[in-house]
Structure formats: structure tokens, C-alpha cells
Scaffold this motif. Structure first.
Motif, short mmCIF file in Angstrom:
data_model
loop_
_atom_site.label_atom_id
_atom_site.label_comp_id
_atom_site.label_asym_id
_atom_site.label_seq_id
_atom_site.Cartn_x
_atom_site.Cartn_y
_atom_site.Cartn_z
N GLY A 1 0.49 -1.49 -0.30
CA GLY A 1 -0.34 0.31 -0.03
C GLY A 1 1.02 1.49 0.14
O GLY A 1 0.62 2.05 -0.56
N GLU A 2 1.81 0.84 0.70
CA GLU A 2 2.84 2.69 1.10
C GLU A 2 4.04 2.36 -0.56
O GLU A 2 5.02 3.18 -0.01
CB GLU A 2 3.63 2.37 1.82
N GLU A 3 3.77 1.86 -1.20
CA GLU A 3 5.61 0.89 -1.86
C GLU A 3 5.25 1.24 -3.28
O GLU A 3 4.07 1.33 -4.09
CB GLU A 3 5.55 -0.90 -1.94
N THR A 4 6.25 1.60 -3.64
CA THR A 4 6.18 1.99 -5.23
C THR A 4 7.65 1.36 -6.01
O THR A 4 8.90 1.22 -5.42
CB THR A 4 6.53 3.63 -5.66
N GLY A 5 7.66 1.07 -7.32
CA GLY A 5 8.89 1.20 -7.72
C GLY A 5 9.49 -0.23 -7.58
O GLY A 5 8.54 -1.14 -7.62
N ASP A 6 10.25 -0.63 -7.33
CA ASP A 6 10.63 -1.72 -7.27
C ASP A 6 10.30 -2.52 -6.46
O ASP A 6 10.85 -4.01 -5.82
CB ASP A 6 12.99 -1.50 -7.33
N ALA A 7 10.26 -2.03 -4.87
CA ALA A 7 9.84 -2.52 -3.67
C ALA A 7 8.68 -3.55 -4.11
O ALA A 7 8.14 -4.56 -3.46
CB ALA A 7 9.25 -1.48 -2.80
N VAL A 8 8.28 -3.05 -5.31
CA VAL A 8 7.09 -4.14 -5.81
C VAL A 8 7.24 -4.97 -6.47
O VAL A 8 7.59 -4.90 -7.56
CB VAL A 8 5.70 -3.47 -6.41
N PRO A 9 7.93 -6.62 -6.73
CA PRO A 9 8.38 -7.58 -7.60
C PRO A 9 7.36 -7.41 -8.54
O PRO A 9 6.86 -7.79 -8.26
CB PRO A 9 8.66 -8.62 -6.47
N LYS A 10 8.38 -8.26 -10.03
CA LYS A 10 7.26 -8.92 -10.85
C LYS A 10 6.65 -9.49 -10.23
O LYS A 10 6.02 -10.22 -12.14
CB LYS A 10 8.87 -8.85 -11.37
N GLU A 11 7.29 -11.02 -9.56
CA GLU A 11 6.72 -12.10 -9.57
C GLU A 11 6.03 -12.08 -8.08
O GLU A 11 6.70 -11.46 -7.14
CB GLU A 11 6.83 -12.84 -9.88
N VAL A 12 4.43 -11.99 -7.71
CA VAL A 12 4.06 -12.09 -6.29
C VAL A 12 2.95 -13.93 -6.17
O VAL A 12 2.40 -14.14 -6.99
CB VAL A 12 3.15 -11.46 -5.86
N LEU A 13 3.97 -14.19 -5.70
CA LEU A 13 3.52 -16.33 -5.60
C LEU A 13 2.20 -16.28 -4.09
O LEU A 13 2.78 -15.39 -2.79
CB LEU A 13 4.40 -16.69 -5.35
N VAL A 14 0.89 -16.22 -4.19
CA VAL A 14 -0.22 -16.96 -3.39
C VAL A 14 -0.23 -17.68 -3.31
O VAL A 14 -0.26 -19.01 -4.11
CB VAL A 14 -0.57 -15.36 -2.99
N PRO A 15 -0.82 -18.49 -2.17
CA PRO A 15 -1.96 -19.48 -2.16
C PRO A 15 -3.42 -19.70 -2.49
O PRO A 15 -4.17 -20.69 -2.83
CB PRO A 15 -1.61 -19.94 -0.44
N ALA A 16 -3.92 -18.37 -2.78
CA ALA A 16 -4.66 -18.65 -3.16
C ALA A 16 -5.26 -17.17 -4.02
O ALA A 16 -4.53 -15.91 -3.49
CB ALA A 16 -5.85 -18.54 -2.33
N LEU A 17 -5.89 -16.82 -5.13
CA LEU A 17 -5.72 -15.59 -5.66
C LEU A 17 -7.21 -15.31 -5.39
O LEU A 17 -8.34 -15.37 -4.54
CB LEU A 17 -5.81 -16.24 -7.44
N PRO A 18 -7.34 -13.42 -5.12
CA PRO A 18 -8.40 -12.98 -5.07
C PRO A 18 -9.46 -13.18 -6.05
O PRO A 18 -9.09 -13.01 -7.25
CB PRO A 18 -7.69 -11.33 -5.04
N ASP A 19 -10.78 -13.16 -5.45
CA ASP A 19 -11.76 -13.05 -6.59
C ASP A 19 -12.33 -11.64 -6.91
O ASP A 19 -13.52 -11.04 -6.02
CB ASP A 19 -12.75 -13.97 -5.76
N PRO A 20 -12.26 -10.82 -7.56
CA PRO A 20 -11.41 -11.48 -8.76
C PRO A 20 -10.27 -10.46 -8.97
O PRO A 20 -9.44 -10.00 -8.22
CB PRO A 20 -11.81 -10.54 -9.73
N VAL A 21 -9.36 -10.99 -9.51
CA VAL A 21 -7.98 -11.23 -9.58
C VAL A 21 -7.04 -10.23 -10.57
O VAL A 21 -6.39 -9.28 -10.15
CB VAL A 21 -7.44 -12.62 -9.61
#
Length: 703
Positions: free
Chosen positions: A310-330
Motif C-alpha cells: 500500500g505504501e510501496e512503489t517501483g522496485d519495492a513491488v517485485p515482478k512476481e507475487v506468489l500466493v496460496p489463493a487468488l483474490p476474487d476477482p484477481v
């Protein structure tokens, strides 16, 4: 308690567009914030029949006194506004993650003229580069100490820097080569900032570039016979490699990714995040939250991503985010992450390979964090004492219930009905006192009747033990002991006269009370008013009136007392409620584990199990010799005797057992070994098959 119909918007007032809504209580405090693709459809769900709502949702809408909404253009804007309002209003019915510790970060203050490397905690500041979080501050200092050989960036405070500039003498790190000493103009501000940029590049995972560059410089120095300089470069390379070794490679393709795992139960959820940069784990953090609203795993992941980025920008957010379940809708969440990063972000569930294996590791960490959180909360003596006092006050007990017993019924669609008894003494589980029961008084599914049977059997044993020790004066109330349960121990249990397992507790000879000699101060049953009434009735029938009874219903987490029309509602933050929930959940776990064990044994059962003295080795030998149970059933006694270790008497017993288990199969004459083609009947006293209607000498009547 408000009636939701009193503040329900009129039909047509709610727009059919994306937006964010807020529920407020009578004091105008925001108690819940939510987002929706269609405000009209989502809000309509809150104003249906209260009986159809989830208990937590029902509690929210009856606490609220009004609802308002804000229309936005897209679902991504709704996601951003929802996050902002949750941060601003801190609604009581929203999931709120809390750090179980203030994690330290390695920070580089790029917003200063002379950037400084330091350990930082708390809120992130604009213009500062952060790396981590780390589990311990000393881990950051060890890493920095190694890297300062190669990247001698300033680490001193503003006061030390100004004092060195005033005196014209650098600090100790400047003399030993671990600081470039910009305070005394050994390097310019631009050169020092370049060092800080290289430090940050190395921390973000671009390590091979610097190591190759140093190796080239070392080779050149050696060729020019500058051996001292070559030795220093060799040591610098060793320092960089040692710093890299602190974070082993987990993803071979040098991936930048964050892995998010969730462990949850009915009441709480723990989130663990591993930050992987350049294929190496660069940081780890975790949160724990109360599940104060009806929420799925995908929704928990969505809230975690809001908290994380929520407070991050740029490279602090990586290219991949791996999760156990996807939000609906994703799609809105993925688009929101892409906007925070400024380029594409992949949000997905890992399916195979190293990433799935690493996700399993993160999941184990999340599960351990949840267990540790519960253990810490339960093991605190002051907390446990307060919990017992709260229970005593809420249930109007004379004293704190130092021994609590909880009972739960488990079955699978009416089959394999079992019950569990767990014991908590002074707020802690006493697993040696756990017992389990088989329901044999009747067949089928009836939790109320099952609870009555279990309570009756347990306290009949209690009265029988008291009678043996002379503590019970009225012998009429002491019934013959039936069966006890099985303790949670790996030993092979004994069996009683009914063939039911019994505990392996202490005997009378050692001077200690037997299994059921200790009475509880409180009996807790898993269920509502019907189960509580059944337990109370069982105790009354036995003449026991000094043991309190209550029930804890799963859906509403309400405490029911015998004879009361309304439940006792403990505050959600109550330690007493938390203890009752732990006791109830442990009874459920113990019951369902036993029920699954019985079910699996039943599925693996064989007619050979009924043959006395026939162990697993000889069973396997029989099946190996004949190839299948069907061929064994059709074999003659002489053929069965051919199996090593099987005598004629045992063979006859096996033939009888198999014939009983398959009445439609041809009968066997055990005297001759012949297969009788006539319609088989029942077994006579000699073990030979007899025709239907023939007399059975054991009973002297027709069978």
C-alpha cells in the motif's frame, strides 16, 4: 442492537457501479469498509434475512446504524480507496494485520546529501531505500560490516559527521578503510553517492557484476606485480561472497519475487512473506490477525497485499507475487500492483518446481507462526489466570474452574460415531487425561443422545471410583463401570468386556486415583442449548449437582447454560472466551482424529480379522498363496493346510469365518472339506454349516 431494515437504502438509491461503502454505528464511527464491483448487488447481500447471514456479518449489520457509499470509475480505484479508508478509520469489523514484532530494515538514506547506511524500524520515509526486513538487527550489522570493505559508505550519525567535518579528522572507520570519509572531503558528494548507488545495486541482487569487476582488477594488479593491492581485492571478493552466502540461492533463475503464505483457523490467521531478490531470500516478515469478518483465503491474501504494498512503489513491488489463493476477482488486484510498480506484475499460484517447494516452506513458517502465537498467548500465567476468572464471573461459578473437561461428538453421516474428552488443568492441556469413546447405545446420527450417553458413562466411572475409595456414601448412585476412553498415547490399548478400548491410566495399587477419579469444576460441550440440556440431564440422573455445565456453539461463539433461553455473550477480546475456544477446538481435533482412524480401519477390515490367533504374518501368507480373498474362500480345508504355518484346526476356523462373512457362497463341510452346492444356512455349534430350519443344539431351538 439495530434493525438493518431501519437504515436500509430505498430501492434504486444504490448505483449499479464500482465503489466503496462504509457502515457507521449510532455514534457515526466507521465500523466496516468494503469495496464492490457493483454496489447495488453487494449491499443487497447485507439486507437479507438475518438468519441467512454469517454470524460475524450479522453482528456487524446489527451494530451499524447507517450505510454510505462512494462511486469510483474502476475496481482498481475502489481497491485503493478501500485501503486508504481502512488505514484512516481503523474499522473494528475489518481484518487488520498486526506485526508480531517491529522488523528491522537495512536503510540507505538517499534523500540526504551524503547517504547513510543504517538500521531502521517503523514507518518508511520518502527517499530512503529499504532492504529486508531482517529477523534480527545483528544480521544487518554483520552484512554491512562485510560490504563496507567494498562500498565504504557513511554509517555515522549527523552529529558525528558534523563533528568530524569541524575538526577535520574522520572517525575510526575512516582510518581503517571502512568509510570513504566524505566528512573530510576525501571523496566528493557525487563520488560518495555513486558508492551508495553501487551498495544499493548489490543489495538488490546485481552481485555478479561487482564480483567479476573485482576479479578482473585483482588479475590486473597481480600482472603488474602490485601484490598488496591484489591481496586487498582478494579480501574484498571474499567479503562479498561471504555476504552472499548469508542468503542461499532458493530460485536458480535469479528471480525477484515475494511469496505470501496464509495459515488460518476459525478465529485467527497468520501471514508469512519471504522476499526473494536475485534468487536469494533477502527478508522475511509475518503478521497475525483476528478473523472478525466472514472472509476467504483469497480475501485474506488481498488484505495482505494491501498491507504489504500500500505504501510501496517501483522496485519495492517485485515482478512476481506468489500466493496460496487468488483474490476474487484477481484482475483489479493485479492491475493495482502493476500501477504501484510501474510495470507488469504477475500474481499467481506456483504449480511446480522450485517455486512451489519454496512456497511450501513459507507455508510451514506461517503455520508455525500461528501455533507460536497461540502458544505464547496460552502459556502466559497471568493471562491464564485472568481467563479462568473471566469464565467464573461469566458463568457465576463459586471459584475459578481449575479443571475443565470438554466433550465433542464426531461421525461420518451417522457411521463410526465416536466422542472425545479433553482435559485442561489451570488453563493448559493435560493430554495424559484425554479419553475417547465409541457410541454403542444406539445406531445412527443423534448428537444430543450421544452426548447424554458419553456424559453418563464418564460420570458413572467417577462415582464408581469414589465408591471404591469410600468417598461416596450413597451406593445407589454408583453404577457398574462401563467403558472408558483411550488416552492419547501410542501404546496398544487394553479392551474391556465389551471389546471397547479402555485407558491405560494408573492403578489403585500405586496410591494414585484411577482414570476417572478426578471431577472437573466445569464441563464444556461442543454445541448449543440441546447438547447442554442433555449433559445436565445426565448429571442430574446420576445425582451430581456440584459440577457446572456450559456449551460453546461454533457459529456464534456464544456460551449456553442449562435452562437459559439466551446465551452468555463474552467480549471478543475476552481471554475467557479464547480459553473456551481452545478447549472446544482441541476436543474437536481429538474426536475427528479418532473418528478418521476408526473409519480407515473399517475400510481395511477383512474377514480374516475375526479368526482368533491369526496374525498379520499368516494373513499375508494366506493371501500370497491363494492370490486373493475370493480364491481363499473357495479353497478346501486341505488346500488351506498347505500354507506354511496353518494347521488343520486353524484351517477349519478360517473356513468357518470366511463362510460366515459370505452367506451367499457355497457352504463347506468341515468334516470332509467338500463344497456343498445346496443353499447354505447358519452355522451350528460345531462350526459346521447347517440347513436353514435345522435345530441348533446350543440354544435348543430353531435358528
Amino acid at each position: 442492537m439495530a434493525d438493518p431494515s431501519s437504515y436500509r437504502p430505498k430501492p434504486g438509491e444504490i448505483p449499479d457501479s464500482p465503489g466503496v461503502y462504509r457502515f457507521r454505528d449510532e455514534h457515526r464511527r466507521v465500523i466496516y469498509v468494503g469495496k464492490a464491483k457493483s454496489l447495488r448487488q453487494r449491499l443487497a447481500n447485507y439486507f437479507q434475512d438475518l438468519a441467512g447471514l454469517h454470524p460475524r456479518t450479522r453482528s456487524m449489520v446489527t451494530t451499524a446504524a447507517s450505510v454510505e457509499w462512494t462511486v469510483v470509475s474502476t475496481e482498481v480505484e475502489a481497491l485503493q480507496l478501500e485501503y486508504s479508508w481502512i488505514k484512516e478509520y481503523d474499522p473494528r469489523f475489518n481484518v487488520k494485520y498486526r506485526d508480531d514484532k517491529s522488523y528491522p530494515y537495512l536503510a540507505v538514506t538517499m534523500n540526504e546529501e551524503y547517504p547513510r547506511v543504517q538500521v531502521m524500524r517503523g514507518h518508511k520515509k520518502k527517499g530512503v531505500r529499504y532492504f529486508g526486513p531482517y529477523a534480527h538487527a545483528w544480521a544487518i550489522r554483520d552484512t554491512v560490516d562485510l560490504l563496507l570493505r567494498v562500498f565504504p559508505v557513511r554509517t555515522c550519525s549527523a552529529g558525528v559527521f558534523k563533528n568530524a567535518a569541524r575538526t577535520g579528522r574522520p572517525c575510526l572507520l575512516g582510518y581503517i578503510g571502512k568509510c570513504s570519509a566524505p566528512c573530510v572531503d576525501r571523496v566528493s558528494a557525487e563520488e560518495h553517492r555513486e558508492l551508495a548507488d553501487e551498495f544499493c545495486d548489490f543489495m538488490t541482487g546485481r552481485t555478479n557484476t561487482y564480483i567479476r569487476r573485482l576479479e578482473k582488477q585483482m588479475a590486473e594488479a597481480a600482472d603488474e606485480m602490485e601484490y598488496e593491492r591484489a591481496a586487498r581485492l582478494r579480501d574484498d571478493i571474499g567479503a562479498l561472497k561471504k555476504a552472499m552466502e548469508k542468503n542461499a540461492v532458493v530460485l536458480a533463475d535469479a528471480t525477484d519475487a515475494d511469496l505470501v503464505a496464509v495459515a488460518e483457523d476459525e478465529l485467527e490467521a497468520a501471514v508469512q512473506i519471504f522476499h526473494v531478490r536475485g534468487g536469494r531470500v533477502r527478508g522475511q516478515r509475518g503478521w497475525v490477525t483476528d478473523k472478525v469478518e466472514e472472509i476467504t483465503t483469497g480475501a485474506l491474501v488481498e488484505h495482505a497485499l494491501q498491507q504489504l504494498y500500500g505504501e510501496e512503489t517501483g522496485d519495492a513491488v517485485p515482478k512476481e507475487v506468489l500466493v496460496p489463493a487468488l483474490p476474487d476477482p484477481v484482475e483489479p488486484v493485479q492491475e493495482w500492483l502493476t500501477g504501484r510498480r510501474g510495470s507488469g506484475v504477475s500474481l499467481r499460484i506456483p504449480q511446480r518446481g522450485d517455486k512451489k517447494a519454496l512456497m511450501e516452506t513459507v507455508q510451514r513458517n506461517a503455520q508455525q507462526a500461528l501455533v507460536l502465537h497461540k502458544t505464547k498467548r496460552a502459556s502466559d500465567l497471568t493471562t491464564r489466570s485472568r481467563a479462568l476468572e473471566e469464565i467464573a464471573d461469566a458463568l457465576d461459578l463459586d471459584s475459578a474452574p481449575l479443571r475443565i473437561e470438554c466433550y465433542d461428538i464426531s461421525h461420518l453421516q451417522g457411521d463410526d460415531v465416536v466422542a472425545s474428552m479433553v482435559v485442561f488443568e489451570d488453563g493448559l492441556a493435560r493430554k495424559s487425561e484425554y479419553r475417547r469413546f465409541q457410541i454403542k447405545g444406539f445406531a445412527g446420527q443423534d448428537d444430543v443422545r450421544s452426548m447424554h450417553e458419553v456424559i453418563t458413562r464418564r460420570f458413572r466411572r467417577y462415582l464408581a471410583e469414589k465408591e471404591k475409595t469410600g468417598e461416596w456414601a450413597d451406593g445407589e448412585n454408583a453404577a457398574t463401570p462401563e467403558t472408558s476412553g483411550t488416552p492419547e498415547t501410542p501404546e496398544t490399548p487394553e479392551t474391556d468386556g465389551n471389546g471397547e478400548v479402555v485407558g491405560t491410566g494408573p492403578t489403585e495399587d500405586d496410591g494414585r486415583p484411577k482414570k476417572f477419579a478426578y471431577p472437573p469444576q466445569l464441563v464444556v460441550v461442543d454445541g448449543g442449548a440441546p447438547q447442554v440440556a442433555a449433559a445436565r440431564r445426565a448429571l442430574d440422573e446420576l445425582g451430581i449437582d456440584d459440577i457446572a455445565v456450559c456449551g460453546l456453539a461454533k457459529r456464534l461463539e456464544e456460551v449456553w447454560l442449562p435452562g437459559d433461553d439466551d446465551p452468555v455473550v463474552l467480549p471478543r477480546t475476552s481471554e475467557g472466551l479464547y480459553l473456551l475456544q481452545r478447549v472446544r477446538d482441541e476436543a474437536h481435533r481429538f474426536a475427528i482424529t479418532y473418528q478418521r482412524t476408526k473409519r480407515s480401519k473399517r475400510f481395511r477390515s477383512s474377514p480374516l480379522d475375526d479368526v482368533p490367533g491369526l496374525g498379520d504374518t499368516r494373513k499375508q501368507a494366506l493371501l500370497k498363496h491363494f492370490g486373493s480373498l475370493k480364491k481363499l474362500r473357495s479353497a478346501t480345508i486341505d488346500q488351506i493346510c498347505e500354507v506354511p504355518g496353518i494347521g488343520r484346526k486353524t484351517a477349519e476356523t478360517i473356513a468357518v469365518a470366511l463362510a460366515r462373512s459370505a452367506p451367499a457362497a457355497p457352504a463347506v463341510n468341515t468334516a470332509t472339506g467338500e463344497i456343498m452346492e445346496e443353499e447354505p444356512g447358519t452355522m451350528g455349534s460345531s462350526g459346521e454349516p447347517v440347513a436353514a430350519g435345522a435345530p441348533d443344539e446350543r440354544r435348543g431351538q430353531e435358528t
